[in-house]
Motif scaffolding. Structure first.
Motif, PDB file in Angstrom:
ATOM      1  N   ARG A 100       0.844  -1.205   0.000  1.00 18.28           N
ATOM      2  CA  ARG A 100       0.000   0.000   0.000  1.00 18.28           C
ATOM      3  C   ARG A 100       0.876   1.250   0.000  1.00 18.28           C
ATOM      4  O   ARG A 100       1.925   1.290   0.617  1.00 18.28           O
ATOM      5  N   HIS A 101       0.397   2.284  -0.709  1.00 19.58           N
ATOM      6  CA  HIS A 101       1.117   3.547  -0.824  1.00 19.58           C
ATOM      7  C   HIS A 101       0.130   4.699  -0.699  1.00 19.58           C
ATOM      8  O   HIS A 101      -1.025   4.579  -1.095  1.00 19.58           O
ATOM      9  N   PHE A 102       0.635   5.837  -0.214  1.00 23.66           N
ATOM     10  CA  PHE A 102      -0.143   7.079  -0.210  1.00 23.66           C
ATOM     11  C   PHE A 102       0.427   7.962  -1.307  1.00 23.66           C
ATOM     12  O   PHE A 102       1.636   8.055  -1.492  1.00 23.66           O
ATOM     13  N   THR A 103      -0.446   8.615  -2.055  1.00 23.39           N
ATOM     14  CA  THR A 103       0.008   9.492  -3.130  1.00 23.39           C
ATOM     15  C   THR A 103      -0.886  10.720  -3.244  1.00 23.39           C
ATOM     16  O   THR A 103      -2.063  10.677  -2.898  1.00 23.39           O
ATOM     17  N   LEU A 104      -0.285  11.786  -3.725  1.00 28.20           N
ATOM     18  CA  LEU A 104      -1.041  12.989  -4.083  1.00 28.20           C
ATOM     19  C   LEU A 104      -1.322  13.008  -5.581  1.00 28.20           C
ATOM     20  O   LEU A 104      -1.978  13.908  -6.078  1.00 28.20           O
ATOM     21  N   GLY A 105      -0.818  12.012  -6.281  1.00 29.80           N
ATOM     22  CA  GLY A 105      -1.030  11.900  -7.720  1.00 29.80           C
ATOM     23  C   GLY A 105       0.266  11.715  -8.464  1.00 29.80           C
ATOM     24  O   GLY A 105       1.330  11.518  -7.875  1.00 29.80           O
ATOM     25  N   LYS A 106       0.164  11.800  -9.752  1.00 28.63           N
ATOM     26  CA  LYS A 106       1.298  11.572 -10.640  1.00 28.63           C
ATOM     27  C   LYS A 106       1.456  12.793 -11.547  1.00 28.63           C
ATOM     28  O   LYS A 106       0.485  13.274 -12.134  1.00 28.63           O
ATOM     29  N   THR A 107       2.672  13.292 -11.652  1.00 34.39           N
ATOM     30  CA  THR A 107       2.918  14.430 -12.537  1.00 34.39           C
ATOM     31  C   THR A 107       2.818  13.976 -13.998  1.00 34.39           C
ATOM     32  O   THR A 107       3.193  12.863 -14.333  1.00 34.39           O
ATOM     33  N   PRO A 108       2.291  14.833 -14.864  1.00 35.34           N
ATOM     34  CA  PRO A 108       2.196  14.448 -16.274  1.00 35.34           C
ATOM     35  C   PRO A 108       3.577  14.398 -16.912  1.00 35.34           C
ATOM     36  O   PRO A 108       4.421  15.251 -16.665  1.00 35.34           O
ATOM     37  N   ASN A 109       3.788  13.374 -17.721  1.00 32.52           N
ATOM     38  CA  ASN A 109       5.061  13.227 -18.425  1.00 32.52           C
ATOM     39  C   ASN A 109       4.965  13.703 -19.875  1.00 32.52           C
ATOM     40  O   ASN A 109       5.959  14.114 -20.450  1.00 32.52           O
ATOM     41  N   ARG A 110       3.772  13.641 -20.440  1.00 34.11           N
ATOM     42  CA  ARG A 110       3.484  14.116 -21.804  1.00 34.11           C
ATOM     43  C   ARG A 110       4.354  13.442 -22.873  1.00 34.11           C
ATOM     44  O   ARG A 110       4.816  14.075 -23.818  1.00 34.11           O
ATOM     45  N   ALA A 111       4.574  12.140 -22.741  1.00 33.93           N
ATOM     46  CA  ALA A 111       5.429  11.412 -23.679  1.00 33.93           C
ATOM     47  C   ALA A 111       4.964  11.556 -25.124  1.00 33.93           C
ATOM     48  O   ALA A 111       5.771  11.831 -26.017  1.00 33.93           O
ATOM     49  N   LEU A 112       3.678  11.388 -25.372  1.00 36.93           N
ATOM     50  CA  LEU A 112       3.172  11.451 -26.740  1.00 36.93           C
ATOM     51  C   LEU A 112       3.127  12.892 -27.252  1.00 36.93           C
ATOM     52  O   LEU A 112       3.560  13.171 -28.376  1.00 36.93           O
ATOM     53  N   PHE A 113       2.640  13.801 -26.443  1.00 40.07           N
ATOM     54  CA  PHE A 113       2.593  15.214 -26.842  1.00 40.07           C
ATOM     55  C   PHE A 113       3.995  15.731 -27.154  1.00 40.07           C
ATOM     56  O   PHE A 113       4.220  16.374 -28.183  1.00 40.07           O
ATOM     57  N   ASN A 114       4.938  15.444 -26.281  1.00 43.77           N
ATOM     58  CA  ASN A 114       6.312  15.907 -26.488  1.00 43.77           C
ATOM     59  C   ASN A 114       6.961  15.233 -27.692  1.00 43.77           C
ATOM     60  O   ASN A 114       7.778  15.853 -28.385  1.00 43.77           O
ATOM     61  N   ALA A 115       6.604  13.979 -27.944  1.00 46.04           N
ATOM     62  CA  ALA A 115       7.138  13.287 -29.125  1.00 46.04           C
ATOM     63  C   ALA A 115       6.699  14.016 -30.390  1.00 46.04           C
ATOM     64  O   ALA A 115       7.514  14.318 -31.264  1.00 46.04           O
ATOM     65  N   PHE A 116       5.411  14.308 -30.485  1.00 48.36           N
ATOM     66  CA  PHE A 116       4.915  15.007 -31.669  1.00 48.36           C
ATOM     67  C   PHE A 116       5.506  16.401 -31.768  1.00 48.36           C
ATOM     68  O   PHE A 116       5.954  16.824 -32.845  1.00 48.36           O
ATOM     69  N   THR A 117       5.523  17.130 -30.657  1.00 48.14           N
ATOM     70  CA  THR A 117       6.030  18.504 -30.664  1.00 48.14           C
ATOM     71  C   THR A 117       7.488  18.550 -31.116  1.00 48.14           C
ATOM     72  O   THR A 117       7.869  19.409 -31.909  1.00 48.14           O
ATOM     73  N   SER A 118       8.291  17.613 -30.621  1.00 41.43           N
ATOM     74  CA  SER A 118       9.710  17.624 -30.980  1.00 41.43           C
ATOM     75  C   SER A 118       9.948  17.241 -32.441  1.00 41.43           C
ATOM     76  O   SER A 118      10.959  17.628 -33.029  1.00 41.43           O
ATOM     77  N   LEU A 119       9.034  16.498 -33.038  1.00 40.08           N
ATOM     78  CA  LEU A 119       9.197  16.042 -34.422  1.00 40.08           C
ATOM     79  C   LEU A 119       8.387  16.840 -35.436  1.00 40.08           C
ATOM     80  O   LEU A 119       8.515  16.623 -36.644  1.00 40.08           O
ATOM     81  N   LYS A 120       7.565  17.767 -34.972  1.00 39.83           N
ATOM     82  CA  LYS A 120       6.640  18.483 -35.848  1.00 39.83           C
ATOM     83  C   LYS A 120       7.341  19.151 -37.027  1.00 39.83           C
ATOM     84  O   LYS A 120       6.918  18.997 -38.178  1.00 39.83           O
ATOM     85  N   GLU A 121       8.391  19.885 -36.777  1.00 38.03           N
ATOM     86  CA  GLU A 121       9.088  20.579 -37.864  1.00 38.03           C
ATOM     87  C   GLU A 121       9.691  19.597 -38.866  1.00 38.03           C
ATOM     88  O   GLU A 121       9.630  19.817 -40.077  1.00 38.03           O
ATOM     89  N   ALA A 122      10.257  18.501 -38.380  1.00 42.97           N
ATOM     90  CA  ALA A 122      10.830  17.494 -39.272  1.00 42.97           C
ATOM     91  C   ALA A 122       9.734  16.827 -40.100  1.00 42.97           C
ATOM     92  O   ALA A 122       9.944  16.529 -41.290  1.00 42.97           O
ATOM     93  N   ILE A 123       8.564  16.609 -39.497  1.00 41.66           N
ATOM     94  CA  ILE A 123       7.436  16.022 -40.222  1.00 41.66           C
ATOM     95  C   ILE A 123       6.982  16.962 -41.333  1.00 41.66           C
ATOM     96  O   ILE A 123       6.748  16.538 -42.472  1.00 41.66           O
ATOM     97  N   ILE A 124       6.883  18.241 -41.031  1.00 37.23           N
ATOM     98  CA  ILE A 124       6.474  19.231 -42.035  1.00 37.23           C
ATOM     99  C   ILE A 124       7.481  19.283 -43.178  1.00 37.23           C
ATOM    100  O   ILE A 124       7.108  19.289 -44.358  1.00 37.23           O
ATOM    101  N   LYS A 125       8.773  19.289 -42.843  1.00 36.31           N
ATOM    102  CA  LYS A 125       9.807  19.332 -43.886  1.00 36.31           C
ATOM    103  C   LYS A 125       9.764  18.085 -44.765  1.00 36.31           C
ATOM    104  O   LYS A 125       9.940  18.168 -45.984  1.00 36.31           O
ATOM    105  N   GLU A 126       9.525  16.934 -44.147  1.00 33.13           N
ATOM    106  CA  GLU A 126       9.433  15.701 -44.921  1.00 33.13           C
ATOM    107  C   GLU A 126       8.215  15.722 -45.839  1.00 33.13           C
ATOM    108  O   GLU A 126       8.277  15.296 -47.004  1.00 33.13           O
ATOM    109  N   ALA A 127       7.103  16.242 -45.351  1.00 34.82           N
ATOM    110  CA  ALA A 127       5.897  16.361 -46.186  1.00 34.82           C
ATOM    111  C   ALA A 127       6.157  17.321 -47.352  1.00 34.82           C
ATOM    112  O   ALA A 127       5.765  17.029 -48.495  1.00 34.82           O
ATOM    113  N   GLU A 128       6.830  18.414 -47.080  1.00 34.02           N
ATOM    114  CA  GLU A 128       7.152  19.362 -48.151  1.00 34.02           C
ATOM    115  C   GLU A 128       8.103  18.733 -49.170  1.00 34.02           C
ATOM    116  O   GLU A 128       7.966  18.945 -50.374  1.00 34.02           O
ATOM    117  N   ARG A 129       9.055  17.944 -48.698  1.00 36.87           N
ATOM    118  CA  ARG A 129       9.987  17.277 -49.599  1.00 36.87           C
ATOM    119  C   ARG A 129       9.250  16.289 -50.489  1.00 36.87           C
ATOM    120  O   ARG A 129       9.472  16.247 -51.711  1.00 36.87           O
TER     121      ARG A 129
END
Length: 134
Positions: A100-129
């Motif tokens: 058993r554990h007590f918690t106030l919750g879990k901080t968001p990690n945003r793995a998927l959001f950050n993945a897209f955000t970090s790759l967005k410019e490269a995705i746009i450039k690839e689409a333009e290419r």
């Protein structure tokens, strides 16, 4: 003088569709891989649960996880919930080993959001290419 019209529209559409599907597969794989890399790892279940799928009929790529913890990792829980609408005051829970554990919750990690955000410019450039000269 006669002019003969040759219709290559079927071949052009087929080639464009093939290129679009290849692009979506590549983008889906890249964002999936980055989301896995961004994930916090305790057991590896959340990290391993990310996947992508291309819908060939609608030309869409879906990237995500069907593992419940992935949504908690993405948006946080309790007092740390991203929108501030989580449970306040904490709570007890029992982990997989029965402890058993007590918690106030879990901080968001945003793995998927950050993945897209970090790759967005490269995705746009690839689409333009790939599609910029069309």
């Amino acid at each position: 003088m006669s002019v003969e019209f040759q219709d290559f529209s079927v071949q052009v559409k087929d080639k464009l569709n093939q290129e679009t599907l290849a692009f979506l597969e590549e983008v889906g794989g890249e964002v999936e891989a980055q989301a896995k890399q961004n994930s916090r790892v305790r057991t590896g279940k959340t990290k391993g649960s990310f996947e992508h799928a291309v819908n060939e009929g609608s030309f869409e790529v879906y990237i995500g996880s069907n593992y419940e913890n992935a949504i908690w990792e993405e948006f946080g829980t309790g007092e740390y919930a991203l929108e501030g609408d989580g449970r306040k005051g904490g709570w007890f829970y029992t982990d997989e080993s029965g402890e058993r554990h007590f918690t106030l919750g879990k901080t968001p990690n945003r793995a998927l959001f950050n993945a897209f955000t970090s790759l967005k410019e490269a995705i746009i450039k690839e689409a333009e290419r790939r599609f910029g000269s069309i």
